[in-house]
Scaffold this active site. Structure first.
Site, PDB file in Angstrom:
ATOM      1  CG  MET A 219      24.590  10.560  12.280  1.00 24.16           C
ATOM      2  SD  MET A 219      23.318  11.393  11.291  1.00 24.16           S
ATOM      3  CE  MET A 219      23.927  11.279   9.629  1.00 24.16           C
TER       4      MET A 219
ATOM      5  CB  SER B 141      16.424  13.853   4.317  1.00 22.88           C
ATOM      6  OG  SER B 141      17.257  14.992   4.289  1.00 22.88           O
TER       7      SER B 141
ATOM      8  CG  MET C 202      23.669  20.410   7.957  1.00 29.18           C
ATOM      9  SD  MET C 202      24.563  19.603   6.613  1.00 29.18           S
ATOM     10  CE  MET C 202      23.482  18.208   6.296  1.00 29.18           C
TER      11      MET C 202
ATOM     12  CG  MET D  49      23.495  17.251  11.753  1.00 35.93           C
ATOM     13  SD  MET D  49      23.427  16.634  10.067  1.00 35.93           S
ATOM     14  CE  MET D  49      21.843  17.276   9.588  1.00 35.93           C
TER      15      MET D  49
ATOM     16  CG  HIS E  67      19.505  15.495  11.977  1.00 34.26           C
ATOM     17  ND1 HIS E  67      20.081  14.652  11.048  1.00 34.26           N
ATOM     18  CD2 HIS E  67      20.330  15.457  13.069  1.00 34.26           C
ATOM     19  CE1 HIS E  67      21.188  14.148  11.536  1.00 34.26           C
ATOM     20  NE2 HIS E  67      21.374  14.622  12.769  1.00 34.26           N
TER      21      HIS E  67
ATOM     22  CG  ASP F 194      19.810  10.952   8.744  1.00 39.94           C
ATOM     23  OD1 ASP F 194      19.663  10.870   7.509  1.00 39.94           O
ATOM     24  OD2 ASP F 194      19.913  12.038   9.355  1.00 39.94           O
TER      25      ASP F 194
ATOM     26  CG  HIS G 170      15.292  14.064   8.353  1.00 36.74           C
ATOM     27  ND1 HIS G 170      15.284  13.738   9.690  1.00 36.74           N
ATOM     28  CD2 HIS G 170      16.589  14.298   8.034  1.00 36.74           C
ATOM     29  CE1 HIS G 170      16.527  13.757  10.154  1.00 36.74           C
ATOM     30  NE2 HIS G 170      17.335  14.104   9.170  1.00 36.74           N
TER      31      HIS G 170
ATOM     32  CG  ASP H 145      19.215  16.609   7.157  1.00 36.75           C
ATOM     33  OD1 ASP H 145      19.363  16.064   8.267  1.00 36.75           O
ATOM     34  OD2 ASP H 145      18.925  15.978   6.123  1.00 36.75           O
TER      35      ASP H 145
HETATM   36  C1  DX5 Z   1      23.227  13.837   6.393  1.00 34.72           C
HETATM   37  C2  DX5 Z   1      21.811  14.126   6.780  1.00 34.72           C
HETATM   38  C3  DX5 Z   1      20.847  13.196   6.167  1.00 34.72           C
HETATM   39  C4  DX5 Z   1      20.858  13.212   4.659  1.00 34.72           C
HETATM   40  C5  DX5 Z   1      20.711  11.796   4.184  1.00 34.72           C
HETATM   41  O1  DX5 Z   1      24.098  14.483   7.229  1.00 34.72           O
HETATM   42  O2  DX5 Z   1      21.614  14.095   8.164  1.00 34.72           O
HETATM   43  O3  DX5 Z   1      19.528  13.379   6.642  1.00 34.72           O
HETATM   44  O4  DX5 Z   1      19.840  13.989   4.096  1.00 34.72           O
HETATM   45  O5  DX5 Z   1      20.909  11.757   2.826  1.00 34.72           O
HETATM   46  P1  DX5 Z   1      20.987  10.390   2.018  1.00 34.72           P
HETATM   47  O6  DX5 Z   1      19.731   9.640   2.300  1.00 34.72           O
HETATM   48  O7  DX5 Z   1      21.097  10.832   0.603  1.00 34.72           O
HETATM   49  O8  DX5 Z   1      22.208   9.655   2.504  1.00 34.72           O
HETATM   50 ZN    ZN Z   2      19.483  14.090   8.917  1.00 36.20          ZN
END
Ligand code: DX5
Ligand code: ZN
Length: 220
Positions: free
Chosen positions: A139, A9, A37, A70, A68, A177, A33, A35
């Site tokens: 998650m 990620s 947000m 969010m 992903h 994840d 990946h 992310d």
């Molecule tokens: C968190 C994200 C993850 C994040 C994971 O909300 O969806 O993809 O990057 O990070 P680590 O592997 O550091 O927990």
């Molecule tokens: Zn993620």
């Protein structure tokens, strides 16, 4: 031997040199990946289609994307992401009353479809639509930030999904994840995960290739 996919990620990468960061894991990873947000669905803001599409358009990047979302409004923004058939867009079950409609919309973009849920979510919303999904993303932490500790109670969610998928003879992948490292990855794969998403365990390390290889080795 069961094959496990790895998706580093970029949340934990150096955003000032994102293309190089993506390229640094390409030879050992299966997906990158991304992310996304919005500061509403989760208490953090990251990147959106502008950055994802720039990376995607780069001729130097070949690895498939797992995007992903969010965000509270995937219905409005999913189509802004440029994707092809190997890429995956994952939305959250909490933000839609009609997941089937959202699945169709994402599939209409020409990519694969995944759904995710926060750790306290109702898996009963996902089980009936498993056959329509390429991936269910469990998650392992509350979404929003990298570098958090894995919540062991989420292992049961992986087990339930894996059992249901096997019983029904489906091909749906089970991703986990958040909080993945060389030790938690073993528990997650034992519980039935076949896709590992890891941010800080890869981009928090100097040698990213070695980091992914160590995760892979841990589950072999
Ligand atoms: C968190 C994200 C993850 C994040 C994971 O909300 O969806 O993809 O990057 O990070 P680590 O592997 O550091 O927990
Ligand atoms: Zn993620």
């Amino acid at each position: 031997m069961k094959s496990v996919s790895f998706a580093p990620s970029i949340l934990s990468a150096d955003f000032s040199k994102l293309k190089e960061e993506v390229k640094s894991v390409e030879e050992v990873a299966d997906f990158i990946h991304v992310d996304v947000m919005d500061g509403h669905f989760v208490p953090n803001i990251t990147i959106g289609p502008v950055v994802s599409n720039s990376l995607k358009r780069s001729k130097e990047i070949r690895i498939p994307f797992s995007i992903h979302l969010m965000i509270t409004d995937p219905d409005k923004y999913a189509s802004e992401f440029e994707v092809d058939s190997e890429d995956l867009i994952i939305f959250h079950s909490e933000v839609t009353d009609n997941p089937r409609e959202m699945i169709d919309k994402v599939r209409g973009l020409g990519c694969q479809v995944g759904i995710s849920q926060k750790p306290g979510g109702d898996l009963g919303e996902i089980l009936p639509i498993l056959d329509e999904l390429d991936e269910v993303l469990v998650m392992g932490v509350e979404p929003g930030f990298g570098g958090q500790q894995f919540m062991p109670e989420t292992l049961e969610r992986i087990e339930v999904l894996r059992r249901e998928i096997s019983d029904r003879g489906l091909e749906t992948a089970v991703a986990v994840d958040g909080g993945m490292n060389p030790s938690t990855v073993v528990e997650a794969v034992d519980a039935g995960a076949d896709t590992i998403i890891a941010g800080s365990a890869v981009f928090g390390r100097e040698d990213r290739v070695k980091a992914v290889k160590e995760l892979r080795k841990a589950v072999q």
